[in-house]
Scaffold this motif. Structure first.
Motif, PDB file in Angstrom:
ATOM      1  N   SER A  96     -15.056  11.317   7.551  1.00 52.88           N
ATOM      2  CA  SER A  96     -15.916  12.085   6.638  1.00 52.88           C
ATOM      3  C   SER A  96     -15.286  13.374   6.143  1.00 52.88           C
ATOM      4  CB  SER A  96     -17.242  12.423   7.349  1.00 52.88           C
ATOM      5  OG  SER A  96     -16.986  13.192   8.517  1.00 52.88           O
ATOM      6  N   ASN A  97     -14.004  13.561   6.473  1.00 49.52           N
ATOM      7  CA  ASN A  97     -13.383  14.857   6.141  1.00 49.52           C
ATOM      8  C   ASN A  97     -12.305  14.745   5.065  1.00 49.52           C
ATOM      9  OD1 ASN A  97     -11.587  13.435   7.735  1.00 49.52           O
ATOM     10  ND2 ASN A  97     -10.783  15.278   8.753  1.00 49.52           N
ATOM     11  N   ILE A  98     -12.298  13.665   4.286  1.00 44.43           N
ATOM     12  CA  ILE A  98     -11.276  13.506   3.252  1.00 44.43           C
ATOM     13  C   ILE A  98     -11.649  14.336   2.029  1.00 44.43           C
ATOM     14  CG2 ILE A  98     -10.220  11.876   1.629  1.00 44.43           C
ATOM     15  CD1 ILE A  98     -10.298   9.795   3.827  1.00 44.43           C
ATOM     16  N   LYS A  99     -10.737  15.189   1.597  1.00 40.86           N
ATOM     17  CA  LYS A  99     -10.984  16.081   0.474  1.00 40.86           C
ATOM     18  C   LYS A  99     -10.279  15.630  -0.812  1.00 40.86           C
ATOM     19  CE  LYS A  99     -13.315  18.957   3.025  1.00 40.86           C
ATOM     20  NZ  LYS A  99     -14.789  19.108   2.866  1.00 40.86           N
ATOM     21  N   SER A 100      -9.176  14.923  -0.664  1.00 39.15           N
ATOM     22  CA  SER A 100      -8.385  14.531  -1.842  1.00 39.15           C
ATOM     23  C   SER A 100      -7.985  13.068  -1.735  1.00 39.15           C
ATOM     24  CB  SER A 100      -7.126  15.397  -1.964  1.00 39.15           C
ATOM     25  OG  SER A 100      -7.440  16.767  -2.039  1.00 39.15           O
ATOM     26  N   VAL A 101      -8.106  12.351  -2.849  1.00 39.18           N
ATOM     27  CA  VAL A 101      -7.719  10.945  -2.909  1.00 39.18           C
ATOM     28  C   VAL A 101      -6.621  10.765  -3.948  1.00 39.18           C
ATOM     29  CG1 VAL A 101      -8.477   8.585  -3.416  1.00 39.18           C
ATOM     30  CG2 VAL A 101      -9.992  10.151  -2.182  1.00 39.18           C
ATOM     31  N   PHE A 102      -5.579  10.061  -3.550  1.00 40.43           N
ATOM     32  CA  PHE A 102      -4.470   9.716  -4.439  1.00 40.43           C
ATOM     33  C   PHE A 102      -4.335   8.198  -4.491  1.00 40.43           C
ATOM     34  CE2 PHE A 102      -3.561  13.950  -2.942  1.00 40.43           C
ATOM     35  CZ  PHE A 102      -3.024  14.607  -4.042  1.00 40.43           C
ATOM     36  N   PHE A 103      -3.935   7.697  -5.633  1.00 39.32           N
ATOM     37  CA  PHE A 103      -3.578   6.286  -5.748  1.00 39.32           C
ATOM     38  C   PHE A 103      -2.064   6.195  -5.914  1.00 39.32           C
ATOM     39  CE2 PHE A 103      -7.976   5.465  -6.196  1.00 39.32           C
ATOM     40  CZ  PHE A 103      -8.156   4.104  -5.990  1.00 39.32           C
ATOM     41  N   ALA A 104      -1.508   5.079  -5.475  1.00 38.70           N
ATOM     42  CA  ALA A 104      -0.073   4.846  -5.605  1.00 38.70           C
ATOM     43  C   ALA A 104       0.170   3.353  -5.760  1.00 38.70           C
ATOM     44  CB  ALA A 104       0.685   5.397  -4.393  1.00 38.70           C
ATOM     45  N   GLY A 105       1.350   3.015  -6.207  1.00 34.43           N
ATOM     46  CA  GLY A 105       1.697   1.607  -6.342  1.00 34.43           C
ATOM     47  C   GLY A 105       3.187   1.430  -6.487  1.00 34.43           C
ATOM     48  N   HIS A 106       3.628   0.272  -6.067  1.00 41.20           N
ATOM     49  CA  HIS A 106       5.044  -0.090  -6.182  1.00 41.20           C
ATOM     50  C   HIS A 106       5.178  -1.276  -7.117  1.00 41.20           C
ATOM     51  CE1 HIS A 106       8.654  -2.380  -4.318  1.00 41.20           C
ATOM     52  NE2 HIS A 106       9.114  -1.500  -5.198  1.00 41.20           N
ATOM     53  N   SER A 107       6.137  -1.196  -8.030  1.00 38.77           N
ATOM     54  CA  SER A 107       6.481  -2.338  -8.881  1.00 38.77           C
ATOM     55  C   SER A 107       5.267  -2.822  -9.666  1.00 38.77           C
ATOM     56  CB  SER A 107       7.089  -3.451  -8.005  1.00 38.77           C
ATOM     57  OG  SER A 107       7.693  -4.455  -8.761  1.00 38.77           O
ATOM     58  N   LEU A 108       4.898  -4.098  -9.507  1.00 36.17           N
ATOM     59  CA  LEU A 108       3.721  -4.616 -10.210  1.00 36.17           C
ATOM     60  C   LEU A 108       2.459  -3.853  -9.810  1.00 36.17           C
ATOM     61  CD1 LEU A 108       2.496  -6.777 -12.092  1.00 36.17           C
ATOM     62  CD2 LEU A 108       2.257  -8.251 -10.082  1.00 36.17           C
ATOM     63  N   GLY A 109       2.392  -3.422  -8.558  1.00 38.78           N
ATOM     64  CA  GLY A 109       1.250  -2.619  -8.120  1.00 38.78           C
ATOM     65  C   GLY A 109       1.129  -1.330  -8.899  1.00 38.78           C
ATOM     66  N   GLY A 110       2.281  -0.715  -9.223  1.00 38.51           N
ATOM     67  CA  GLY A 110       2.264   0.491 -10.037  1.00 38.51           C
ATOM     68  C   GLY A 110       1.809   0.226 -11.457  1.00 38.51           C
ATOM     69  N   ALA A 111       2.219  -0.920 -11.989  1.00 42.08           N
ATOM     70  CA  ALA A 111       1.800  -1.278 -13.344  1.00 42.08           C
ATOM     71  C   ALA A 111       0.299  -1.505 -13.423  1.00 42.08           C
ATOM     72  CB  ALA A 111       2.551  -2.529 -13.803  1.00 42.08           C
ATOM     73  N   MET A 112      -0.277  -2.060 -12.359  1.00 42.90           N
ATOM     74  CA  MET A 112      -1.701  -2.376 -12.352  1.00 42.90           C
ATOM     75  C   MET A 112      -2.571  -1.175 -11.996  1.00 42.90           C
ATOM     76  SD  MET A 112      -1.978  -5.555 -13.233  1.00 42.90           S
ATOM     77  CE  MET A 112      -0.637  -5.184 -14.367  1.00 42.90           C
ATOM     78  N   VAL A 113      -2.108  -0.351 -11.055  1.00 40.19           N
ATOM     79  CA  VAL A 113      -2.967   0.721 -10.569  1.00 40.19           C
ATOM     80  C   VAL A 113      -3.200   1.779 -11.646  1.00 40.19           C
ATOM     81  CG1 VAL A 113      -1.160   2.209  -9.585  1.00 40.19           C
ATOM     82  CG2 VAL A 113      -3.440   2.165  -8.552  1.00 40.19           C
ATOM     83  N   GLN A 114      -2.244   1.989 -12.542  1.00 42.78           N
ATOM     84  CA  GLN A 114      -2.430   3.031 -13.560  1.00 42.78           C
ATOM     85  C   GLN A 114      -3.576   2.698 -14.496  1.00 42.78           C
ATOM     86  OE1 GLN A 114       0.995   2.677 -16.726  1.00 42.78           O
ATOM     87  NE2 GLN A 114       1.806   2.009 -14.754  1.00 42.78           N
ATOM     88  N   ASP A 115      -3.705   1.431 -14.861  1.00 46.21           N
ATOM     89  CA  ASP A 115      -4.827   1.048 -15.721  1.00 46.21           C
ATOM     90  C   ASP A 115      -6.151   1.185 -14.972  1.00 46.21           C
ATOM     91  OD1 ASP A 115      -3.028   0.523 -17.701  1.00 46.21           O
ATOM     92  OD2 ASP A 115      -3.082  -1.649 -17.490  1.00 46.21           O
ATOM     93  N   TYR A 116      -6.135   0.870 -13.677  1.00 43.05           N
ATOM     94  CA  TYR A 116      -7.339   1.002 -12.864  1.00 43.05           C
ATOM     95  C   TYR A 116      -7.770   2.469 -12.781  1.00 43.05           C
ATOM     96  CZ  TYR A 116     -10.545   0.605  -8.941  1.00 43.05           C
ATOM     97  OH  TYR A 116     -11.643   0.662  -8.137  1.00 43.05           O
ATOM     98  N   VAL A 117      -6.814   3.345 -12.507  1.00 40.93           N
ATOM     99  CA  VAL A 117      -7.133   4.766 -12.403  1.00 40.93           C
ATOM    100  C   VAL A 117      -7.620   5.308 -13.738  1.00 40.93           C
ATOM    101  CG1 VAL A 117      -6.136   7.062 -12.042  1.00 40.93           C
ATOM    102  CG2 VAL A 117      -5.580   5.202 -10.467  1.00 40.93           C
ATOM    103  N   ALA A 118      -6.937   4.952 -14.809  1.00 38.98           N
ATOM    104  CA  ALA A 118      -7.309   5.456 -16.126  1.00 38.98           C
ATOM    105  C   ALA A 118      -8.703   5.002 -16.538  1.00 38.98           C
ATOM    106  CB  ALA A 118      -6.290   5.004 -17.166  1.00 38.98           C
ATOM    107  N   SER A 119      -9.090   3.814 -16.113  1.00 40.20           N
ATOM    108  CA  SER A 119     -10.379   3.253 -16.531  1.00 40.20           C
ATOM    109  C   SER A 119     -11.541   3.676 -15.652  1.00 40.20           C
ATOM    110  CB  SER A 119     -10.301   1.714 -16.533  1.00 40.20           C
ATOM    111  OG  SER A 119      -9.317   1.265 -17.431  1.00 40.20           O
ATOM    112  N   ASN A 120     -11.277   3.884 -14.346  1.00 41.43           N
ATOM    113  CA  ASN A 120     -12.387   4.012 -13.406  1.00 41.43           C
ATOM    114  C   ASN A 120     -12.473   5.320 -12.640  1.00 41.43           C
ATOM    115  OD1 ASN A 120     -13.307   1.237 -13.763  1.00 41.43           O
ATOM    116  ND2 ASN A 120     -11.420   0.661 -12.695  1.00 41.43           N
TER     117      ASN A 120
END
Length: 578
Positions: free
Chosen positions: A103-127
């Motif tokens: 219950s003490n998380i203050k900051s959330v980051f997303f990350a991705g490698h390779s295809l994961g990086g290509a997919m996560v950016q659209d997810y972050v931008a949209s949601n």
């Protein structure tokens, strides 16, 4: 309370049908670290199991000053491009953390490698615009869909959260040339006051694509990746250092924290400068598009008008200007001022565009020095000719050739799978005969000056220019890169110029020959040429039926950037792959 509201926001987006999950990875923070906790949700690369990211996740946790949860949700078949897998995976991670009583998380980051990086950016931008502090892309990059036209200013990348891109010098999939494009367009060309704090890009020398993970490389990585020159531990330490510095800077927004990131961006800018120089020589379209202007010439028409570069576009190709000087060279004392303009070479309306020797102000159809029109100089010594040329760059489409895109059913053409540099430069040049005659040399023999050896002439002029492209490229390579390529790389040699049918469309659609020996991997490059003597057979000109095609020497040119990219990446695959 921030964690509760953040968690509810994430869950509202992410809850739904669960996909996979048996191999979700959740690493608790390193014991003994104090301060507010953060969470990194990491999206896996194609066909790399989530357990392959435990070592790099642990390294990032160790390098980060404060407590950091690291979570990697599993996608079906380990493919992040499967619809819904990121949404479902994030939901599972949030459920799991909630059950653990976190219950003490203050900051959330997303990350991705390779295809994961290509997919996560659209997810972050949209949601996740309000809920996410930042994003990290490893062996991946922000795609060009996030580059926006800002006419009349330079195009700019825009993304809702700060994003760190980390590239490897020897990444055979997310190639160094594409990472260089990201660095140059997101940072160097940015109009922002502090672009290094918004979309920083860093490069790690000696690091390969698979070193952003651990374990056995999947088949595509085995086929495409290059041999690392640092150990996995060294690579992970360097990756973790850059990522941790970025996370700290985003959270604290302190100048001293950002200074570490800015220093690494500066180092990477210097490291990639040879690639930038090569792309600039080509007038690389992804730096700035071609102006394709319709400017009037001194005769009041558009046939010989020149384009000027501005903040939104590039007027012409610097390498073609050098090519014209090579083609027209050989006379002591002759100087040439050459300006190139970018045009679509098939264009006919409102005008076709042709090379020209300027100086006769009354007759656009004149061919100075050919016997019907006087030369512009009495002799080459002290003579300066003003010449304009025309170029069109050609690039590989991301269609049937891009197996990465096809294999994973990606809609984006911007994958880094294909070479980024131009496949050829369609260059419309003035012939050596026309230049020499304009400079005051009478009765220049066209066969000797311009006709290739295979057709009875004295020299392969386009081949000479292409050999100069290789020489230029080798001269800008860093010593380590050049030594590596000379020892392991497949060489490029220049073959004789090839003829095509005597018509403009034949030359236009007959490509530069890139002939790769299947056994050795070495490449032979052969230009396609088209030329005409320095005299008008028919009445011609902008106001007449036919354009003036006299005195030209057209070449399919090898871009120096193609050679540089070959030396950094593609020329190493056969003998320096994993």
């Amino acid at each position: 309370m921030l964690w509760l509201s953040l968690g509810l926001g994430l869950l509202s987006v992410c809850k739904g049908t669960r996909l996979e999950g048996s191999a979700d990875v959740i690493l608790p923070p390193v014991e003994g670290k104090t301060g507010d906790a953060s969470l990194m949700i990491f999206i896996q690369g194609a066909s790399i199991p989530t357990k392959g990211y435990q070592p790099i996740g642990a390294k990032i946790q160790e390098a980060f000053d404060s407590p950091l949860w690291f979570a990697a949700p599993q996608c079906p078949e380990d493919i992040a491009a499967i619809p819904g897998c990121i949404k479902s995976g994030v939901g599972r991670i949030m459920d799991a953390l909630e059950k653990k009583g976190v219950s003490n998380i203050k900051s959330v980051f997303f990350a991705g490698h390779s295809l994961g990086g290509a997919m996560v950016q659209d997810y972050v931008a949209s949601n996740m615009k309000e809920d996410v502090k930042g994003m990290v892309l490893l062996g991946s990059f922000l795609t060009r869909k996030y580059k926006k036209n800002r006419f009349p200013n330079t195009p700019q990348y825009e993304f809702p959260v700060p994003t760190l891109t980390v590239g490897g010098e020897l990444d055979g999939l997310s190639r160094i040339t594409r990472i260089t494009e990201s660095l140059h367009t997101q940072v160097t060309m940015s109009a922002s006051k502090h672009p290094e704090r918004e979309l920083p890009v860093v490069v790690l020398p000696g690091v390969s694509h698979m070193q952003f993970a651990s374990g056995t490389p999947p088949s595509l990585v085995k086929k495409r990746d290059l041999r690392a020159e640092v150990t996995e531990e060294e690579a992970h330490d360097a990756i973790a250092s850059d990522v941790a510095a970025f996370l700290s800077a985003v959270i604290t927004n302190a100048d001293e924290s950002w200074a570490k990131v800015e220093a690494r961006v500066k180092e990477s800018t210097t490291f990639t400068q040879p690639i930038v120089d090569a792309f600039n020589m080509e007038a690389y379209h992804q730096f700035l598009p071609p102006c394709l202007c319709e400017a009037k010439d001194e005769y009041g028409y558009m046939e010989y008008g020149t384009c000027q570069s501005n903040a939104t576009c590039t007027g012409g190709t610097p390498w073609t200007a050098k090519a014209q000087q090579i083609l027209g060279g050989g006379l002591e004392g002759l100087e040439m001022t050459v300006v190139d303009s970018s045009h679509i070479v098939t264009e006919e309306r409102p005008s076709c565009h042709l090379p020209h020797i300027h100086g006769n102000l009354t007759d656009s159809a004149a061919n100075p020095g050919n016997g019907k029109s006087p030369p512009l100089c009495d002799s080459p010594k002290g003579c300066t000719l003003n010449i304009t040329t025309v170029t069109q760059q050609m690039y590989q489409s991301a269609g049937e050739f891009d197996w990465w895109r096809i294999h994973f059913n990606l809609s984006s053409a911007d994958t880094g799978y294909l070479m980024e540099s131009a496949t050829e430069l369609k260059a419309k040049l003035k012939s050596r005969q026309s230049i020499w005659e304009a400079a005051g040399v009478p009765n220049v023999n066209y066969t000797a000056s311009d006709v290739p050896t295979g057709e009875g002439g004295d020299g392969d002029r386009c081949a000479e220019i292409n050999a100069a492209a290789i020489e230029w490229a080798m001269s800008v390579l860093p010593k380590t890169t050049k030594d590596r390529f000379m020892k392991y790389g497949n060489k490029i040699t220049i073959g004789p110029d090839q003829k095509t049918c005597i018509a403009g469309p034949c030359w236009i659609f007959d490509p530069l020959k890139w002939e790769e020996d299947k056994k050795t991997g070495d490449v032979t490059v052969k230009s396609v040429w088209l030329g005409e003597k320095n005299k008008n057979i028919y009445p011609c000109g902008e106001g007449k039926t036919l354009p003036c095609d006299a005195g030209f020497h057209y070449c399919k040119l090898l871009s120096p950037a193609r050679v540089v990219e070959w030396a950094y990446v593609d020329g190493l695959r056969k003998n320096y792959g994993i």
